[in-house]
Scaffold this active site. Structure first.
Site, PDB file in Angstrom:
ATOM      1  N   ARG A  93     -10.244 -11.584   2.074  1.00 50.03           N
ATOM      2  CA  ARG A  93     -11.103 -12.756   1.445  1.00 50.03           C
ATOM      3  C   ARG A  93     -10.185 -14.015   1.692  1.00 50.03           C
ATOM      4  O   ARG A  93     -11.053 -14.987   1.652  1.00 50.03           O
ATOM      5  CB  ARG A  93     -11.262 -12.238  -0.089  1.00 50.03           C
ATOM      6  N   LYS A 113       0.860  -1.413   0.040  1.00 50.33           N
ATOM      7  CA  LYS A 113      -0.117  -0.108  -0.021  1.00 50.33           C
ATOM      8  C   LYS A 113       0.862   1.238   0.035  1.00 50.33           C
ATOM      9  O   LYS A 113       1.996   1.192   0.217  1.00 50.33           O
ATOM     10  CB  LYS A 113      -0.820  -0.086   1.241  1.00 50.33           C
TER      11      LYS A 113
HETATM   12  N1  BES Z   1      -7.983  -3.559   4.441  1.00 49.38           N
HETATM   13  C1  BES Z   1      -8.195  -3.428   3.283  1.00 49.38           C
HETATM   14  C2  BES Z   1      -9.418  -2.746   2.950  1.00 49.38           C
HETATM   15  C3  BES Z   1      -9.735  -1.180   3.571  1.00 49.38           C
HETATM   16  C4  BES Z   1      -9.178  -0.070   2.893  1.00 49.38           C
HETATM   17  C5  BES Z   1     -10.122  -1.116   4.716  1.00 49.38           C
HETATM   18  C6  BES Z   1      -9.374   1.089   3.323  1.00 49.38           C
HETATM   19  C7  BES Z   1     -10.216   0.116   5.342  1.00 49.38           C
HETATM   20  C8  BES Z   1      -9.877   1.174   4.606  1.00 49.38           C
HETATM   21  C9  BES Z   1      -8.223  -4.613   2.033  1.00 49.38           C
HETATM   22  O1  BES Z   1      -7.480  -5.602   2.789  1.00 49.38           O
HETATM   23  C10 BES Z   1      -7.800  -4.218   0.802  1.00 49.38           C
HETATM   24  O2  BES Z   1      -6.636  -3.896   0.742  1.00 49.38           O
HETATM   25  N2  BES Z   1      -8.482  -4.129  -0.176  1.00 49.38           N
HETATM   26  C11 BES Z   1      -8.266  -3.823  -1.455  1.00 49.38           C
HETATM   27  C12 BES Z   1      -8.771  -4.848  -2.259  1.00 49.38           C
HETATM   28  C13 BES Z   1      -8.201  -4.621  -3.804  1.00 49.38           C
HETATM   29  C14 BES Z   1      -6.737  -5.044  -3.995  1.00 49.38           C
HETATM   30  C15 BES Z   1      -9.025  -5.719  -4.876  1.00 49.38           C
HETATM   31  C16 BES Z   1      -8.665  -2.349  -1.887  1.00 49.38           C
HETATM   32  O3  BES Z   1      -9.785  -2.126  -1.343  1.00 49.38           O
HETATM   33  O4  BES Z   1      -8.082  -1.511  -2.433  1.00 49.38           O
HETATM   34 ZN    ZN Z   2      -5.474  -5.587   1.807  1.00 51.89          ZN
END
Ligand code: BES
Ligand code: ZN
Ligand code: ZN
Length: 485
Positions: free
Chosen positions: A337, A263
């Protein structure tokens, strides 16, 4: 701070009286309070508008006390959420005014919907009084020692207190940074709560996790030096119907850096909250056990960190799962997931759950779609969903159902694996949720996406900025719907 139900009118020791009042509402307080409010209304110094606050003094038995008036707005537009917010405003005002003993004169009869006033007042006041000050040298200096209010329903009062206490447990967990909340610490914490609140717990270490074939979970976890834990909490309050079991599965990623699909620095700065789902289910278990609900609930958390290292899983890997399905890892940041796939499958296969609900900070897309207050929901079963919707009305936690259409499955197809962990085409909250749904087989299933709801930037007055404990109260009420009348 202590909270007390009282039978008599204004206790002599109270240094402040709080009144929550709708516009034009009939005044049924003691004579002296009614008199002063009547005169304020007459002079239009207080009308009861929404968010209106007036502080004045009242002379009662030769004592001067503060009188804090809080407006509720038009009576016919009143909602239970407005009542909760007004109670939060009253508490915050009393604290600011350095009140020591507050007496709430409003009975709120007929204004608290399906909940008893005793429950709503206790819940809202204790939620509003929460502050996470563990890491501050200077702690909260509130002078407030006692709040009393008129009421007789001890049972409702206790339930309200329990729900606030359990929600505040979840808020502490979410606010605790990942350096102090590793998967092992989370498991130990759940064990402590199991003893304190009266439910059973099993904790699997990394060896057992691998032995059971939880490969999807293990792949996410294996990059970190902090080992994963698989936590199973069981509460069997309905021994006559042992096979009627509700499973609550919470995402427990104690830190989500994104893994090798790293990230941005900004994006990861709030990722200590990625275990919000696990906090909700731990909190809900505490409340369910403390209230001795006549139901059977199993709560499950696959707790791990998602961290890049030489041992971390790679984008492009094809991994297995407990269900035997293979998964192509397009992004190591779509890790929730993967952990949940094994956790919900375990709930169905090993715990023989009659229905499964997973709750997870799953997708950023859910924040884009629904913001910081509305939980996105997928549901495969109408009866199960209806119970959730009814429960969310009791808790005032907003939910919104999203559609499960077959064509969304295209997003997680892959030519070389049974599933892909992410794909193109948008609708990320739905496709992310549906991916998890592939692992529950035909069991009635609900998915709650609480991304952005566990830790918020907006003050709701009874729930301030920061950790919210979202889900605890809704899940408690949901479990309660399975109680035999
Ligand atoms: N933990 C994150 C989702 C999240 C984002 C929670 C912002 C709280 C605040 C999750 O694991 C994630 O990173 N999801 C990705 C999925 C994508 C790679 C398909 C996302 O939402 O960008
Ligand atoms: Zn994630
Ligand atoms: Zn995550």
């Amino acid at each position: 701070m202590e909270l007390k139900l009282v039978a008599q009118k204004v206790p002599p020791s109270a240094d402040a009286i709080g009144v929550v009042l709708a516009k034009g509402q009939e005044l049924d307080f003691s004579n002296s309070i009614t008199e002063i409010i009547e005169s304020l209304i007459e002079k239009e110094q207080f009308v009861g508008d929404a968010k209106e606050v007036l502080v004045t003094y009242i002379k009662d038995e030769d004592e001067y006390r503060k009188l804090i008036l809080i407006g509720l707005g038009e009576e016919d537009k009143l909602t239970t959420e407005k009542v909760r917010m007004a109670l939060g405003r009253l508490l915050n005002k009393a604290k600011k005014l350095k009140v020591k003993e507050l007496y709430i004169a409003s009975s709120l009869a007929g204004q608290t919907g399906e909940l008893k006033p005793e429950a709503m007042i206790a819940e809202s006041i204790l939620l509003a009084n929460y502050k996470f000050d563990k890491y501050l040298a200077k702690k909260d200096e509130s002078k407030l020692e006692l709040i009393s209010f008129v009421g007789a329903d001890e049972e409702a009062f206790e339930e309200g207190k329990t729900l606030a206490e359990a929600t505040n447990i979840a808020r502490d967990l979410v606010a605790t940074p990942s350096n102090d909340l590793t998967p092992v610490i989370l498991a130990d914490f759940a064990k402590e709560k199991a003893k304190e609140y009266g439910f059973d717990i099993d904790i699997f270490d990394e060896k057992k996790i691998q032995k059971l074939g939880m490969e999807a979970f293990w792949q996410v976890a294996k990059g970190s030096d902090n080992p994963p834990r698989f936590i199973i909490m069981r509460y069997f309050g309905d021994k006559k119907n042992k096979d009627n079991i509700t499973a609550l599965v919470g995402k427990g990623v104690t830190y989500d850096s994104g893994g090798l699909s790293l990230k941005s620095s900004d994006g990861m700065s709030t990722m200590k909250t990625d275990m919000g789902g696990s906090a909700s289910v731990v909190g809900a278990m505490c409340a369910i056990a403390k209230q001795k609900l006549n139901v059977n609930v199993v709560a499950i958390v696959a707790a791990c960190e998602n961290i890049p290292s030489a041992r971390a899983y790679h984008p492009g890997d094809i991994i297995g799962s407990m269900a035997g399905k293979t998964i192509h890892v397009k992004s190591t940041d779509a890790e929730g997931r993967l952990t949940l796939a094994d956790a919900v499958y375990y709930a169905v296969k090993e715990e023989k759950a009659s229905r499964v609900l997973d709750i997870a900070t799953l997708t950023g897309a859910c924040i884009a779609a629904l913001g910081q207050r509305v939980t996105g929901v997928l549901a495969s079963d109408e009866d199960f969903y209806q119970r959730l919707e009814n429960s969310s009305k009791l808790s005032d936690e907003l939910i919104w159902r999203l559609p499960i259409f077959d064509h969304f499955k295209e997003a997680y197809k892959h030519p070389e694996a049974d599933l892909n962990n992410t794909g193109e085409g948008g609708a990320g909250t739905i496709t992310g949720g549906m991916f998890i749904g592939e692992f529950v087989e035909d069991t009635p299933w609900i998915h709650m996406d609480i991304a952005g709801k566990t830790y918020v930037g907006k003050d709701l007055e009874y729930i301030g900025k920061g950790p919210t404990g979202v889900g605890v109260r809704t899940l408690y009420y949901l479990a309660k719907t399975y109680q035999e009348a």
